[in-house]
Design an enzyme around this catalytic site. Structure first.
Site, PDB file in Angstrom:
ATOM      1  N   ARG A 244       2.417  -5.310  -1.593  1.00 17.51           N
ATOM      2  CA  ARG A 244       2.355  -6.595  -1.258  1.00 17.51           C
ATOM      3  C   ARG A 244       1.044  -7.345  -1.390  1.00 17.51           C
ATOM      4  NH1 ARG A 244       4.596  -3.211   2.538  1.00 17.51           N
ATOM      5  NH2 ARG A 244       6.534  -3.426   3.145  1.00 17.51           N
ATOM      6  N   LYS A 269       2.089  -4.278   8.159  1.00 10.50           N
ATOM      7  CA  LYS A 269       3.376  -4.838   8.415  1.00 10.50           C
ATOM      8  C   LYS A 269       4.485  -3.918   8.830  1.00 10.50           C
ATOM      9  CE  LYS A 269       7.380  -7.229   6.172  1.00 10.50           C
ATOM     10  NZ  LYS A 269       8.003  -7.952   4.902  1.00 10.50           N
ATOM     11  N   HIS A 333       4.328 -11.809  -5.055  1.00 13.31           N
ATOM     12  CA  HIS A 333       5.373 -11.188  -4.247  1.00 13.31           C
ATOM     13  C   HIS A 333       6.356 -10.523  -5.210  1.00 13.31           C
ATOM     14  CE1 HIS A 333       7.825  -9.301  -1.179  1.00 13.31           C
ATOM     15  NE2 HIS A 333       6.736  -9.287  -0.263  1.00 13.31           N
ATOM     16  N   ARG A 336       7.021  -6.986  -7.015  1.00 14.89           N
ATOM     17  CA  ARG A 336       7.842  -6.038  -6.090  1.00 14.89           C
ATOM     18  C   ARG A 336       9.128  -5.897  -6.625  1.00 14.89           C
ATOM     19  NH1 ARG A 336       5.247  -3.685  -1.648  1.00 14.89           N
ATOM     20  NH2 ARG A 336       7.128  -3.742  -0.410  1.00 14.89           N
ATOM     21  N   HIS A 360       8.390   0.862   2.120  1.00 16.81           N
ATOM     22  CA  HIS A 360       9.650   0.505   3.246  1.00 16.81           C
ATOM     23  C   HIS A 360       9.880   1.637   4.087  1.00 16.81           C
ATOM     24  CE1 HIS A 360      11.438  -2.762   0.287  1.00 16.81           C
ATOM     25  NE2 HIS A 360      10.310  -3.272   0.834  1.00 16.81           N
ATOM     26  N   TYR A 370       9.457   6.762   7.619  1.00 15.58           N
ATOM     27  CA  TYR A 370       8.805   7.038   6.422  1.00 15.58           C
ATOM     28  C   TYR A 370       7.551   7.906   6.600  1.00 15.58           C
ATOM     29  CZ  TYR A 370       5.326   5.687   2.972  1.00 15.58           C
ATOM     30  OH  TYR A 370       4.353   5.635   1.940  1.00 15.58           O
TER      31      TYR A 370
END
Length: 398
Positions: A244, A269, A333, A336, A360, A370
């Protein structure tokens, strides 16, 4: 040495406030005007806080120590309880109906919910509540608020063509409501009755290139870009790591191991630890900028203040200078999306591995969240293959 009543009584004010330490985080703050105030310093989830224990002589040394010990007991619980938040709650109880107004409960929820989340996320959420919710529902007892009332308030930003803001505000109201239910301050979350009350916002995809020829032309343009050396390096690194933009500009040397080719940091995030394997090409760029910024904190230092990171607008501004439309063609961005598409379609990489590299949250078959080290070896191979593929596109003839 612990304080004594004699030492406290004889303490004289000076031109500046000073502390008389008692121990275990408690001290007496002697103000220039002569006031003597008990304070207790503590840490709550790593954040330093100060609790007021009252003023001397209304609160004696014995009573102050008792209040300090009560606070320490709260902090020793599992999970720990913030004594400052408890004090605020008790203070609101004194004022009767004030204790369970929507605003009071919302701010109490925020103190609990955002403990391990970024301060910017907390500020944005509270600001949204302050602008769109508190003026109309803030003083209402949360247990008395109805679904039609919430909808009427939520319709305000929608009628201002701020549909996404309306959805986010409704989501925050629901989180506060559920917190109130869990803590016995409301019987139910009335926002559950508002599912489908707002139209679904149209998803806006970040502008990006996903055709190999376009990507090759972009990479050639990036190599030819001339700006500050900091922005040049950041721009060249962006497609190689496809993090990001906020993560790239805040990259810290303390998180980067040039010898092992690993960049490990915390993703604000998603509140997860993340690892970016660095290709040979990425390492070369970092080694080039190290003499410029390696003595500081940030890899990409700010142009006006080297103690701050590069401006968040720097990458997009550079792309605009190169002639690209950041609304319809490519943004910082967008690297990505570019990597996500081409890694799968052109390099046949498993989408699960790609999603992990994009940081993610990808639950596995057992529902586990994750894991920053999962597929790490495959991701190392992927990142080098990606960098080599970008070189091929850049060198390809038109």
């Amino acid at each position: 040495m612990p304080l004594t009543d004699t030492k406290i009584r004889t303490a004289k004010p000076t031109d500046k406030a000073y502390k008389l330490t008692d121990g275990l985080g408690m001290y007496l703050l002697v103000n220039p005007a002569g006031g003597k105030l008990w304070r207790f310093d503590y840490r709550y989830f790593g954040k330093r806080k100060t609790l007021s224990l009252g003023g001397y002589p209304d609160v004696s040394l014995i009573e102050a120590r008792s209040r300090r010990d009560d606070a320490r007991k709260l902090l020793a619980q599992t999970p720990p309880v913030d004594p400052g938040a408890v004090k605020k709650s008790l203070k609101h109880n004194i004022y009767g109906k004030q204790q369970n107004t929507f605003e009071v409960v919302a701010r109490e929820w925020a103190e609990s919910y955002f403990i391990n989340k970024s301060s910017s996320h907390k500020e944005r959420t509270l600001r949204r509540l302050e602008i769109y919710i508190f003026p109309w529902l803030g003083n209402r007892p949360i247990a008395d608020i109805t679904a039609p009332e919430v909808l009427q308030v939520i319709k305000r930003p929608q009628n201002q063509s701020k549909l996404e803001t309306a959805h986010r505000a409704l989501q925050a109201v629901g989180q506060v409501m559920r917190y109130a239910v869990q803590n016995g301050k409301a019987e139910r979350d009335v926002t559950a009755d508002l599912r489908g009350a707002l139209p679904t916002p149209q998803v806006k995809h970040m502008a990006s290139f996903v055709e190999p020829r376009q990507v090759g032309e972009l990479l050639k343009a990036i190599d030819g870009f001339r700006g500050t050396f900091t922005v040049e390096c950041a721009l060249r690194l962006s497609p190689l790591v496809f993090t990001r933009p906020s993560e790239l500009r805040r990259a810290k040397w303390s998180d980067i191991d040039l010898s092992s080719g690993i960049w490990a940091y915390r993703v604000s995030k998603t509140n997860t630890d993340h690892i970016v394997p660095l290709s040979n090409q990425a390492l070369q760029i970092l080694k080039q900028i190290y003499p410029l910024s390696g003595h500081g904190e940030f890899v990409f230092m700010g142009g006006h203040d080297p103690k701050k990171p590069m401006s968040e607008a720097a990458i997009n501004a550079a792309l605009k200078r190169m002639g690209y439309d950041t609304q319809t063609q490519i943004t910082g961005h967008g690297f990505r999306a570019m990597a996500r598409t081409l890694l799968h379609e052109r390099l046949n990489i498993d989408p699960v591995i790609i999603e992990h590299q994009l940081a993610h949250k990808v639950p596995d078959a057992l529902g586990k969240a994750y894991n920053r080290t999962k597929f790490l070896e495959q991701r190392k191979i992927m990142m080098q293959a990606w960098a080599d593929y970008l070189d091929e596109l850049k060198e390809a003839k038109p």
